[in-house]
Design an enzyme around this catalytic site. Structure first.
Site, short mmCIF file in Angstrom:
data_model
loop_
_atom_site.label_atom_id
_atom_site.label_comp_id
_atom_site.label_asym_id
_atom_site.label_seq_id
_atom_site.Cartn_x
_atom_site.Cartn_y
_atom_site.Cartn_z
N HIS A 25 -2.64 -5.71 12.74
CA HIS A 25 -2.11 -5.53 11.38
C HIS A 25 -0.93 -6.46 11.13
CE1 HIS A 25 -1.77 -2.41 7.91
NE2 HIS A 25 -1.50 -3.64 7.49
N GLU A 63 -4.04 3.15 14.05
CA GLU A 63 -3.24 1.99 14.43
C GLU A 63 -2.06 2.46 15.25
OE1 GLU A 63 -2.19 -0.27 10.95
OE2 GLU A 63 -4.27 -0.86 10.55
N SER A 116 0.96 -9.64 6.78
CA SER A 116 2.17 -10.12 6.10
C SER A 116 3.21 -10.67 7.07
CB SER A 116 2.81 -8.98 5.28
OG SER A 116 3.26 -7.94 6.13
N ARG A 175 -7.46 -1.85 4.45
CA ARG A 175 -7.03 -0.66 5.19
C ARG A 175 -8.15 -0.24 6.12
NH1 ARG A 175 -2.63 -1.83 4.13
NH2 ARG A 175 -0.96 -0.63 3.13
N ASP A 216 -8.04 -6.86 10.74
CA ASP A 216 -6.59 -6.84 10.91
C ASP A 216 -6.05 -5.43 10.73
OD1 ASP A 216 -4.00 -8.00 11.31
OD2 ASP A 216 -3.64 -7.85 9.15
N GLY A 231 0.83 -1.21 0.00
CA GLY A 231 0.00 0.00 0.00
C GLY A 231 0.86 1.25 0.00
#
Length: 317
Positions: free
Chosen positions: A282, A263, A285, A234, A258, A74
């Site tokens: 988050h 955040e 990945s 997002r 997530d 992103g």
């Protein structure tokens, strides 16, 4: 001697094939003051999605800045119009985190729908007394309709993983019909149709002006009251106040997130008071291999940008 900045602030001052590296050596985000100070005069910047790369940062860097490499797929944390205007190249990390994010999305969906966090709490707190017919019942994928909002790389990877669970119908929405959706027997439908017919709604679209706040009161009111909502795209795609109302009123069954806004999500946020909302920090990945590949790709993007050669993954404006 050129300068490169990594963020973990990584900037570089570059000359020939040599560069002087400034590294923010901490897992914690670089402070705004340190970012502005460290980027001054840099030829390159490697940043994280937690670093806001706006006009102030670009001005602080000055005219030497040739390339920005972000350790993310992103790029909504960067002032892209201003970056383009200044002729700065941008590298990013698509594809390499697709599988990890898709796996996490499926894990979050199952954990949310089958109430796994609630079950763990009951075991730990002594709430598990005996077998009960309807205790901790949730929702299964077999025979269900799944809707994926945004059937791009990650959306398609999610769909591939969900189909073997016995999903009866897979719907998707987005800007265009996708020919590759045939692989998962995906049906392209308007967003309202997807939202109203799906038992599971999975958000996997990019954050754009069109998708910001897309999942709002109007959106949730169209969902089934037995539907499961999952967002791994997002946080700003979701109006969290409207989501809280939908969950607390029983308008929808449960949600798994997530990503949030902001955040990290404050520990006193209303969403965290709900048993039917699972929130992760988050970590889409977050596998060792994926993060390693992302780091290597980000460094190679940066070096290619400094040398004026082709980047492995350059964002085209």
């Amino acid at each position: 001697m050129g300068k490169v900045v990594f963020s973990p602030l990584f900037t570089s001052r570059f000359h020939g094939n040599r560069c002087k590296v400034s590294l923010w050596d901490s897992d914690e985000p670089v402070s705004r003051a340190e970012l502005l100070k460290g980027v001054a005069g840099a030829h390159g910047l490697l940043c994280l999605l937690s670093d806001k790369i706006d006009t102030e940062v670009l001005d602080a860097a000055g005219p030497n800045l040739k390339v920005i490499s972000t350790l993310s797929v992103g790029f909504d944390h960067m002032a892209m119009d201003e970056i383009k205007k200044r002729g700065v190249r941008v590298g990013y990390t698509p594809d390499v985190l697709t599988d990890a994010t898709a796996e996490l999305t499926v894990a979050l969906l199952l954990a949310t729908a089958r109430r796994l966090p609630e079950g763990m709490v009951e075991v730990i707190n002594g709430g598990w007394s005996t077998w009960k017919p309807l205790w901790l019942c949730g929702y299964g994928l077999s025979g269900s309709t799944v809707g994926v909002i945004g059937l791009g790389r990650i959306g398609m990877a999610i769909a591939r993983r969900l189909k073997p669970f016995g999903v009866k119908k897979l719907l998707y929405s987005g800007r265009t019909d996708k020919s590759y959706a045939a692989e998962v027997e995906g049906e392209y439908v308007p967003l309202d149709t997807l939202v109203s017919e799906s038992d599971f709604v999975v958000v996997s679209c990019a954050l754009t002006p069109d998708t910001q706040g897309l999942c709002n009161k109007h959106f949730f009111c169209k969902m089934k009251n037995t539907a499961v909502f999952i967002n791994t795209s997002r946080g700003a795609v979701v109006n969290q106040e409207d989501l809280y109302q939908a969950l607390s009123s029983g308008q929808i069954a449960c949600a798994g997130l997530d990503v949030t806004t902001p955040e990290p999500l404050p520990t006193d946020h209303p969403l965290l008071t709900l048993k039917n909302c699972v929130v992760l920090p988050h970590i889409g990945s977050a596998t060792y291999s994926t993060r390693g590949i992302m780091a290597e790709l980000s460094a190679n993007n940066l070096l290619a940008g400094l040398q004026g050669t082709d980047m492995p993954s350059e964002l085209k404006f």
